[in-house]
Design an enzyme around this catalytic site. Structure first.
Site, mmCIF file in Angstrom:
data_model
loop_
_atom_site.group_PDB
_atom_site.id
_atom_site.type_symbol
_atom_site.label_atom_id
_atom_site.label_comp_id
_atom_site.label_asym_id
_atom_site.label_seq_id
_atom_site.Cartn_x
_atom_site.Cartn_y
_atom_site.Cartn_z
ATOM 1 N N ALA A 201 36.939 42.089 28.526
ATOM 2 C CA ALA A 201 37.667 40.959 29.130
ATOM 3 C C ALA A 201 37.111 39.622 28.636
ATOM 4 O O ALA A 201 37.860 38.662 28.415
ATOM 5 C CB ALA A 201 37.576 41.033 30.645
ATOM 6 N N GLU B 216 52.410 32.930 39.380
ATOM 7 C CA GLU B 216 53.458 33.814 38.842
ATOM 8 C C GLU B 216 53.961 34.746 39.945
ATOM 9 O O GLU B 216 55.163 34.969 40.102
ATOM 10 C CB GLU B 216 52.900 34.633 37.661
ATOM 11 N N MET C 232 51.653 39.148 27.228
ATOM 12 C CA MET C 232 50.459 39.888 27.626
ATOM 13 C C MET C 232 50.629 41.373 27.262
ATOM 14 O O MET C 232 49.783 41.968 26.625
ATOM 15 C CB MET C 232 50.261 39.817 29.154
ATOM 16 N N THR C 233 51.741 41.944 27.721
ATOM 17 C CA THR C 233 51.916 43.394 27.682
ATOM 18 C C THR C 233 52.044 43.923 26.247
ATOM 19 O O THR C 233 52.692 43.310 25.397
ATOM 20 C CB THR C 233 53.178 43.778 28.489
ATOM 21 N N PHE D 67 58.153 44.088 26.046
ATOM 22 C CA PHE D 67 58.702 43.653 27.344
ATOM 23 C C PHE D 67 58.569 42.145 27.542
ATOM 24 O O PHE D 67 58.365 41.693 28.678
ATOM 25 C CB PHE D 67 57.985 44.356 28.508
ATOM 26 N N ILE D 68 58.658 41.348 26.496
ATOM 27 C CA ILE D 68 58.394 39.923 26.670
ATOM 28 C C ILE D 68 59.676 39.151 27.024
ATOM 29 O O ILE D 68 60.631 39.088 26.238
ATOM 30 C CB ILE D 68 57.714 39.316 25.407
ATOM 31 N N ALA E 149 49.124 48.724 26.702
ATOM 32 C CA ALA E 149 48.395 47.966 27.728
ATOM 33 C C ALA E 149 49.354 47.169 28.602
ATOM 34 O O ALA E 149 49.894 46.157 28.173
ATOM 35 C CB ALA E 149 47.388 47.015 27.075
#
Ligand SMILES: Cc1cc2nc3c(=O)[nH]c(=O)nc-3n(C[C@H](O)[C@H](O)[C@H](O)COP(=O)(O)OP(=O)(O)OC[C@H]3O[C@@H](n4cnc5c(N)ncnc54)[C@H](O)[C@@H]3O)c2cc1C
Length: 390
Positions: free
Chosen positions: A189, A255, A136-137, A167-168, A141
């Site tokens: 979105a 999560e 996601m990151t 950062f995955i 974002a």
């Protein structure tokens, strides 16, 4: 004999931890103690696990425990995933990224995948042949996921993906990555879609650095680059484009609950090792447990941990029953991880200088705990979500 983190709180087992769940917990602890803990330092130094450990975890039933049997899983529920995550925390092998693979990545495929996608990916995730990640990151974002820029453009029966992620978790090893993309940037979105990239099957995918973190060393965390990566349009999760944001919002409570499992299990381990330490270590001619400060401090910590455990168990029961609501999941994530950092810090203090030495387990817990307040949505974002319900 060493204090057992699983029983340090003298609480009865919750109703959701029935016989098969308890058996899975015991099996997971035995596996992690025999196969992972002895090599943990090696993985910490390498800053990642090896594929062999994943395959062994699969062979021992620790992957995809909550996926249906027809897709290679064990047909369990979140309760089964919870005790695997708790076993990781209790044994002190929390850097092994199987909990994310099991309880975060696989559910997206189960809930939004077509029959063909489930048959294609879940059985290989259950063996460990496919290692999952969710991307996601991005550099620009994090908290604001709507700002994702990674673009997926349709080109015939393919998507062409361009963008970068950071950062995955499992980023160095993962070969099945759910990528959060924009299929229609104009729609914000509503233009977000989740697309599966099987990295072994594509060109243009690159792994960046294995990021140098202050803790969770054995858990690889990476930048990922997508340069004109082409995947079949059949890799879209969901029946049409634009459902990604809703899918994320639906899955994030689990999560966050899972991060709660990691928090409470580390709290229990921190208490267990600290109780053992203060009974052994002497100062002024007596065990430091005999000082009233030590007794009061541990009495407070055990009380707080008990409150945390009862709350977590209640959240799990509600989650299994009908899916935990996002507000309570945010409470669990923020409150339990704050508590984790506080309790681990106080336990380290009771170790004195030895607590600051890496050879003592509490030192690693201190480094590993910190990120829990950041990933999965920062604790500030959790408070925003809770505040919206007022
Ligand atoms: C070890 C590790 C593993 C990770 N694993 C993954 C992974 O597998 N997949 C993935 O996609 N991501 C992963 N992440 C990323 C993680 O989810 C993000 O770091 C997190 O969501 C925060 O985003 P950011 O780092 O961009 O911080 P920012 O969004 O820049 O936030 C910086 C600060 O501002 C605060 N802030 C931001 N917005 C607000 C607001 N509206 N109100 C109040 N305060 C605000 C934040 O709380 C924070 O304190 C991981 C991160 C780490 C460190």
């Amino acid at each position: 004999m060493a204090t057992d983190p699983a029983s340090v709180l003298s609480l009865p087992k919750p109703a959701w931890a029935g016989d098969d769940v308890a058996m899975l917990y015991d099996m997971a602890v035995r596996f992690l103690e025999a196969e992972i803990a002895p090599r943990y330092e090696e993985f910490e130094k390498a800053e990642k696990f090896d594929r062999e450990s994943w395959l062994k975890a699969g062979a021992n039933g620790l992957l995809c425990a909550s996926m249906p049997e027809k897709y290679g899983g064990s047909g369990g529920t979140y309760a089964h995933e919870s005790v695997i995550a708790e076993a990781l925390g209790h044994v002190g092998t929390d850097g092994f990224g199987i909990a994310l693979h099991n309880a975060i990545v696989a559910p997206y495929i189960l809930h939004y995948g077509s029959e063909e996608q489930k048959r294609k990916w879940l059985p290989r995730m259950a063996t460990g042949e496919l290692i999952g990640a969710i991307a996601m990151t991005e550099p620009g974002a994090g908290s604001d996921l709507q700002g994702v820029k990674t673009r997926a453009e349709k080109d015939g029966n393919q998507y062409r993906i361009n963008g970068s992620k950071t950062f995955i978790t499992n980023g160095q090893l993962a070969n099945l990555i759910i990528v959060v993309t924009k299929t229609d940037p104009e729609k914000g979105a509503k233009g977000t879609s989740l697309i599966v990239v099987e990295t072994d099957e594509v060109e243009g995918f690159e792994r960046g650095r294995n990021l140098d973190k202050i803790g969770l060393k054995s858990n690889d965390t990476s930048e990922l680059f997508f340069n004109d990566v082409r995947v079949p349009t059949a890799n879209l999760l969901g029946s049409e484009e634009g459902q990604g944001f809703v899918q994320l919002m639906q899955q994030l409570p689990q999560e966050r609950l899972l991060i709660g499992a990691q928090a409470i299990s580390m709290i229990e381990r921190a208490l267990a090792v600290t109780i053992d330490y203060v009974k052994e270590r002497k100062a002024f001619g007596k065990p430091i447990l005999d000082f009233q400060n030590t007794q009061f401090k541990l009495a407070e910590l055990k009380t707080e941990a008990t409150v945390g455990r009862v709350f977590y168990d209640n959240c799990v029961a509600r989650h299994i029953e009908s899916g935990l609501d996002p507000v309570t999941a945010s409470m669990a994530k923020y409150w339990l991880t704050d508590l984790q950092c506080k309790i681990v810090d106080e336990c380290l203090q009771l170790h004195g200088g030895y607590g600051y030495m890496n050879e003592y387990p509490i030192a690693r817990m201190y480094r590993d705990a910190r990120v829990q307040k950041i990933y999965g949505g920062t604790n500030e974002i959790m408070k925003l979500l809770i505040a919206r319900s007022l």
